[in-house]
Design an enzyme around this catalytic site. Sequence first.
Site, PDB file in Angstrom:
ATOM      1  N   GLU A  67      65.716 -11.926 -63.946  1.00 45.31           N
ATOM      2  CA  GLU A  67      64.409 -11.616 -64.512  1.00 45.31           C
ATOM      3  C   GLU A  67      63.300 -12.228 -63.660  1.00 45.31           C
ATOM      4  OE1 GLU A  67      64.382  -9.791 -67.656  1.00 45.31           O
ATOM      5  OE2 GLU A  67      62.354  -9.488 -66.906  1.00 45.31           O
ATOM      6  N   ASP A  68      62.342 -11.406 -63.321  1.00 46.43           N
ATOM      7  CA  ASP A  68      61.114 -11.859 -62.661  1.00 46.43           C
ATOM      8  C   ASP A  68      61.359 -12.609 -61.352  1.00 46.43           C
ATOM      9  OD1 ASP A  68      60.090 -10.580 -64.814  1.00 46.43           O
ATOM     10  OD2 ASP A  68      58.763 -12.178 -65.461  1.00 46.43           O
TER      11      ASP A  68
ATOM     12  N   ASP B 100      66.755  -6.778 -64.842  1.00 41.80           N
ATOM     13  CA  ASP B 100      66.014  -6.133 -65.924  1.00 41.80           C
ATOM     14  C   ASP B 100      64.744  -5.454 -65.417  1.00 41.80           C
ATOM     15  OD1 ASP B 100      65.419  -5.552 -68.620  1.00 41.80           O
ATOM     16  OD2 ASP B 100      64.064  -7.263 -68.688  1.00 41.80           O
ATOM     17  N   ASP B 101      64.065  -6.071 -64.457  1.00 46.64           N
ATOM     18  CA  ASP B 101      62.795  -5.505 -63.980  1.00 46.64           C
ATOM     19  C   ASP B 101      63.031  -4.191 -63.249  1.00 46.64           C
ATOM     20  OD1 ASP B 101      61.008  -7.682 -64.827  1.00 46.64           O
ATOM     21  OD2 ASP B 101      62.314  -8.831 -63.505  1.00 46.64           O
TER      22      ASP B 101
ATOM     23  N   TYR C 259      56.618 -12.979 -76.716  1.00 40.05           N
ATOM     24  CA  TYR C 259      56.880 -12.146 -75.532  1.00 40.05           C
ATOM     25  C   TYR C 259      55.517 -11.763 -74.951  1.00 40.05           C
ATOM     26  CZ  TYR C 259      59.585  -8.517 -73.045  1.00 40.05           C
ATOM     27  OH  TYR C 259      60.170  -7.734 -72.093  1.00 40.05           O
TER      28      TYR C 259
ATOM     29  N   ARG D 132      57.916 -14.235 -59.603  1.00 40.85           N
ATOM     30  CA  ARG D 132      57.042 -13.106 -60.009  1.00 40.85           C
ATOM     31  C   ARG D 132      57.061 -13.024 -61.523  1.00 40.85           C
ATOM     32  NH1 ARG D 132      57.487  -9.614 -63.339  1.00 40.85           N
ATOM     33  NH2 ARG D 132      58.849  -7.969 -62.605  1.00 40.85           N
TER      34      ARG D 132
ATOM     35  N   LYS E  24      62.871 -13.779 -73.504  1.00 42.67           N
ATOM     36  CA  LYS E  24      63.806 -12.637 -73.436  1.00 42.67           C
ATOM     37  C   LYS E  24      65.017 -12.902 -74.337  1.00 42.67           C
ATOM     38  CE  LYS E  24      61.960  -9.999 -70.066  1.00 42.67           C
ATOM     39  NZ  LYS E  24      61.768  -8.550 -70.013  1.00 42.67           N
TER      40      LYS E  24
ATOM     41  N   ASN F  36      52.212  -5.969 -66.895  1.00 46.40           N
ATOM     42  CA  ASN F  36      52.034  -7.035 -67.893  1.00 46.40           C
ATOM     43  C   ASN F  36      51.391  -8.247 -67.242  1.00 46.40           C
ATOM     44  OD1 ASN F  36      53.443  -5.606 -69.961  1.00 46.40           O
ATOM     45  ND2 ASN F  36      55.359  -6.136 -68.951  1.00 46.40           N
TER      46      ASN F  36
HETATM   47  N1  NDP Z   1      56.701  -2.625 -68.892  1.00 47.02           N
HETATM   48  C1  NDP Z   1      57.778  -3.222 -68.484  1.00 47.02           C
HETATM   49  O1  NDP Z   1      58.829  -3.229 -69.145  1.00 47.02           O
HETATM   50  C2  NDP Z   1      57.763  -3.939 -67.177  1.00 47.02           C
HETATM   51  C3  NDP Z   1      56.603  -4.179 -66.535  1.00 47.02           C
HETATM   52  N2  NDP Z   1      56.607  -4.826 -65.339  1.00 47.02           N
HETATM   53  C4  NDP Z   1      55.321  -5.124 -64.747  1.00 47.02           C
HETATM   54  O2  NDP Z   1      55.140  -4.331 -63.606  1.00 47.02           O
HETATM   55  C5  NDP Z   1      54.386  -5.063 -62.660  1.00 47.02           C
HETATM   56  C6  NDP Z   1      55.103  -5.020 -61.332  1.00 47.02           C
HETATM   57  O3  NDP Z   1      56.376  -5.603 -61.440  1.00 47.02           O
HETATM   58  P1  NDP Z   1      57.394  -5.505 -60.214  1.00 47.02           P
HETATM   59  O4  NDP Z   1      57.506  -4.119 -59.746  1.00 47.02           O
HETATM   60  O5  NDP Z   1      58.626  -6.190 -60.606  1.00 47.02           O
HETATM   61  O6  NDP Z   1      56.609  -6.377 -59.150  1.00 47.02           O
HETATM   62  P2  NDP Z   1      56.644  -6.248 -57.590  1.00 47.02           P
HETATM   63  O7  NDP Z   1      55.916  -7.400 -57.050  1.00 47.02           O
HETATM   64  O8  NDP Z   1      58.027  -5.977 -57.161  1.00 47.02           O
HETATM   65  O9  NDP Z   1      55.794  -4.922 -57.301  1.00 47.02           O
HETATM   66  C7  NDP Z   1      54.410  -4.806 -57.362  1.00 47.02           C
HETATM   67  C8  NDP Z   1      54.048  -3.573 -56.578  1.00 47.02           C
HETATM   68  O10 NDP Z   1      52.667  -3.320 -56.692  1.00 47.02           O
HETATM   69  C9  NDP Z   1      52.125  -3.147 -55.394  1.00 47.02           C
HETATM   70  N3  NDP Z   1      50.731  -3.508 -55.423  1.00 47.02           N
HETATM   71  C10 NDP Z   1      50.185  -4.718 -55.607  1.00 47.02           C
HETATM   72  N4  NDP Z   1      48.836  -4.627 -55.562  1.00 47.02           N
HETATM   73  C11 NDP Z   1      48.557  -3.330 -55.338  1.00 47.02           C
HETATM   74  C12 NDP Z   1      47.361  -2.606 -55.167  1.00 47.02           C
HETATM   75  N5  NDP Z   1      46.197  -3.213 -55.241  1.00 47.02           N
HETATM   76  N6  NDP Z   1      47.445  -1.284 -54.946  1.00 47.02           N
HETATM   77  C13 NDP Z   1      48.636  -0.663 -54.888  1.00 47.02           C
HETATM   78  N7  NDP Z   1      49.795  -1.288 -55.045  1.00 47.02           N
HETATM   79  C14 NDP Z   1      49.760  -2.622 -55.265  1.00 47.02           C
HETATM   80  C15 NDP Z   1      52.972  -4.032 -54.498  1.00 47.02           C
HETATM   81  O11 NDP Z   1      52.835  -3.631 -53.147  1.00 47.02           O
HETATM   82  P3  NDP Z   1      53.782  -4.262 -51.998  1.00 47.02           P
HETATM   83  O12 NDP Z   1      55.123  -3.648 -52.220  1.00 47.02           O
HETATM   84  O13 NDP Z   1      53.147  -3.762 -50.735  1.00 47.02           O
HETATM   85  O14 NDP Z   1      53.742  -5.718 -52.187  1.00 47.02           O
HETATM   86  C16 NDP Z   1      54.346  -3.743 -55.086  1.00 47.02           C
HETATM   87  O15 NDP Z   1      54.864  -2.562 -54.570  1.00 47.02           O
HETATM   88  C17 NDP Z   1      54.208  -6.464 -63.235  1.00 47.02           C
HETATM   89  O16 NDP Z   1      52.953  -6.553 -63.835  1.00 47.02           O
HETATM   90  C18 NDP Z   1      55.253  -6.551 -64.287  1.00 47.02           C
HETATM   91  O17 NDP Z   1      54.868  -7.391 -65.346  1.00 47.02           O
HETATM   92  C19 NDP Z   1      57.765  -5.206 -64.722  1.00 47.02           C
HETATM   93  C20 NDP Z   1      58.953  -5.006 -65.329  1.00 47.02           C
HETATM   94  C21 NDP Z   1      59.035  -4.409 -66.640  1.00 47.02           C
HETATM   95  C1  PYR Z   2      58.561  -6.854 -69.183  1.00 49.42           C
HETATM   96  C2  PYR Z   2      58.992  -7.491 -67.975  1.00 49.42           C
HETATM   97  O1  PYR Z   2      60.179  -7.692 -67.759  1.00 49.42           O
HETATM   98  C3  PYR Z   2      58.022  -7.869 -66.996  1.00 49.42           C
HETATM   99  O2  PYR Z   2      56.844  -7.577 -67.163  1.00 49.42           O
HETATM  100  O3  PYR Z   2      58.432  -8.465 -66.017  1.00 49.42           O
HETATM  101 MG    MG Z   3      60.486  -9.083 -66.194  1.00 49.71          MG
END
Ligand code: NDP
Ligand code: PYR
Ligand code: MG
Length: 618
Positions: free
Chosen positions: A284-285, A307-308, A141, A194, A212, A449
């Site tokens: 997912e993603d 899931d995200d 993972y 993503r 997963k 991540n």
């Molecule tokens: N710990 C966990 O269980 C999980 C962790 N994650 C992690 O979270 C991260 C985001 O995932 P997710 O939300 O799905 O992805 P998205 O692409 O949906 O969201 C990313 C967000 O970050 C913003 N962003 C990007 N660059 C910047 C910056 N330089 N300054 C400020 N904001 C910025 C984007 O802006 P804009 O909207 O304008 O594009 C967007 O709002 C990933 O790394 C993912 O691996 C995700 C799911 C689960």
């Molecule tokens: C953990 C997870 O689902 C992610 O980083 O997208």
């Molecule tokens: Mg994910």
Amino acid sequence: MFASVPRSFITGAIRSPGKKALLLEASKTLSSEESKKEIHEVSGDVICPSQVMGIDHLRDPRLNKGLAFTLEERQALGIHGLQPARFKTQEEQLELCRISIDRYQEDLNKYLYLTELHDRNEKLFFRLLTENIEALMPIVYTPTVGLACQKFGLIYRRPRGLFITINDIGHVFEVLRNWPEPNVRAIVVTDGERILGLGDLGACGMGIPVGKLALYTALAGIKPHECLPIVLDVGTNNQNLLEDPLYVGLRQKRVTGKLYDDFVDEFMEAVVRRYGQNTLIQFEDFANHNAFRLLKKYRDYYCTFNDDIQGTASVAVSGLMACKRITGKKFSENTFCFLGAGGAALGIADLIVRAMVLEGSSIEDARSKIWMMDIDGLLAKERIEGNLDGHKKYYAKDHPPTKDFAGLVNEIRPSVLIGASATGGAFTQDILTAMGTFNDRPVIFALSNPTAKAECTAEQAYTFTEGRCIFASGSPFAPVKIGNTLFKPGQGNNAYIFPGVALGILTSGIHHISEDVFLIAAETVAENVSEDDLSKGRIYPPLRTIREVSVQIAIKIIEYAYKERIATVYPKPEDLRRYVEERQYNHNYEPSLPQLWQWPKGPYIKTRPMEPAKLTHK
Ligand SMILES: NC(=O)C1=CN([C@@H]2O[C@H](COP(=O)(O)OP(=O)(O)OC[C@H]3O[C@@H](n4cnc5c(N)ncnc54)[C@H](OP(=O)(O)O)[C@@H]3O)[C@@H](O)[C@H]2O)C=CC1
Ligand SMILES: CC(=O)C(=O)O
Ligand SMILES: [Mg+2]
């Protein structure tokens, strides 16, 4: 083109042919009606002994026990002599696995070793993973799975999961039908746009559904043959991949718009047609622009969740519930500041709002306590006319637009800082130090991540807040020593949530998954955090306990499902724990020989001496 399917395709696509397959004439074809009655030698819950012969017991990962086959089994199954003379227990095999993994220096090589083990001996793989989850989860993972996706074209050896491409439109059901397992109950699907915080990896994203689903089994005991990883390959906009000779996906730009939507619609319908409407489909993603849209479109019609958005919300809120025991603050007594306003961040924000509303706040008050910044800066009211899409505008503030995150933090003095922006290192020393000056116990979650994308490291968080922060991260960090105190940061990852949620959904037969399910999961995980965990700075239970936590989540979801009259398993089982546990996968070896049963006692077994037949003619 897909109306008839070569027999050899059905039986031989993944496994080596067994006796039954050999009997089939490869040239014959099945009509689509006939092919519904597919022949499966080693699939589903029941394995028919007469359908597997000799060496197939070693070649099929579901049957293979390697040197753990007994002499009796080796002789009876026709594999005696095909292996060295030694007999091993599963425990001895596990020890060899651990030695083998330790010999590899690089995590990607450990990943490859585990993949090969998964392909070779399923029970050994899952027992190894389950019993060594703390050491091996970072390999199967995040973070290593991210690297495996980036190198997918290079390391690809054997198929695992189903690749459905946009060229299959009109024939998605036929592609699904090629999957050899008849009893799939759960699917994890990605379109690869993503992948973690690594961006668009196209078909190479397959590593994520595979990883997963490995956790479905290891962390919740969902049977491996009930799980199906899928990539919807609609192309990629990653120019490096398009130019990479090793890329294994469709070499074209992503298809979007109506064609994309029709394709995903067809996929959803095909899943129900093939495996029934109770099949769980975990998204997912997917990129943000599709993730919310598809969730809204399908959640009331299919058994599905994202899931995200929802799993991540649940794990973050669970961490915040545990924080409450340290800070003594209700949700509504906090100010939350997010870097990132995508699927993960907005999902968390929405569930925090729900938690505050349950505490008695109004929705408006709750939203007013949540500040969010995306790539264009603060979600501000002035931006609503411009580029703030539907969901973001709920959190827009009456504040001049700004891109100065450190400035914002100093102005609003948050008690909770959450990073879900995939921008490694965005929580600078200044920001972390400031959090330490506003709060006795600042809460800092760097959820992005893989590890390189985390907004700060555990060491930075503890160091710059003088060891006072409550820290969690999406990918694991090693313990950190500050002075005489050893902090063991928790992993704020949806892996605490989705396996238990899936187990609960599958065992209760829920069709449509409400947000309550994710609040239940969050509460259950938080309840499992001990005082000892909290004293070490950990707001999640140790990873080795997740399997038990998953069972508890499942039981609570089943109880909720019966209370809300949305369970579809009748009658309600009396002993829920037993009911759940009986449905879980057993990773210990079982006898490979057909069981010899006792004839029932009584007149049935008394064979009467046969009277000599009377000759009726001379
Ligand atoms: N710990 C966990 O269980 C999980 C962790 N994650 C992690 O979270 C991260 C985001 O995932 P997710 O939300 O799905 O992805 P998205 O692409 O949906 O969201 C990313 C967000 O970050 C913003 N962003 C990007 N660059 C910047 C910056 N330089 N300054 C400020 N904001 C910025 C984007 O802006 P804009 O909207 O304008 O594009 C967007 O709002 C990933 O790394 C993912 O691996 C995700 C799911 C689960
Ligand atoms: C953990 C997870 O689902 C992610 O980083 O997208
Ligand atoms: Mg994910």
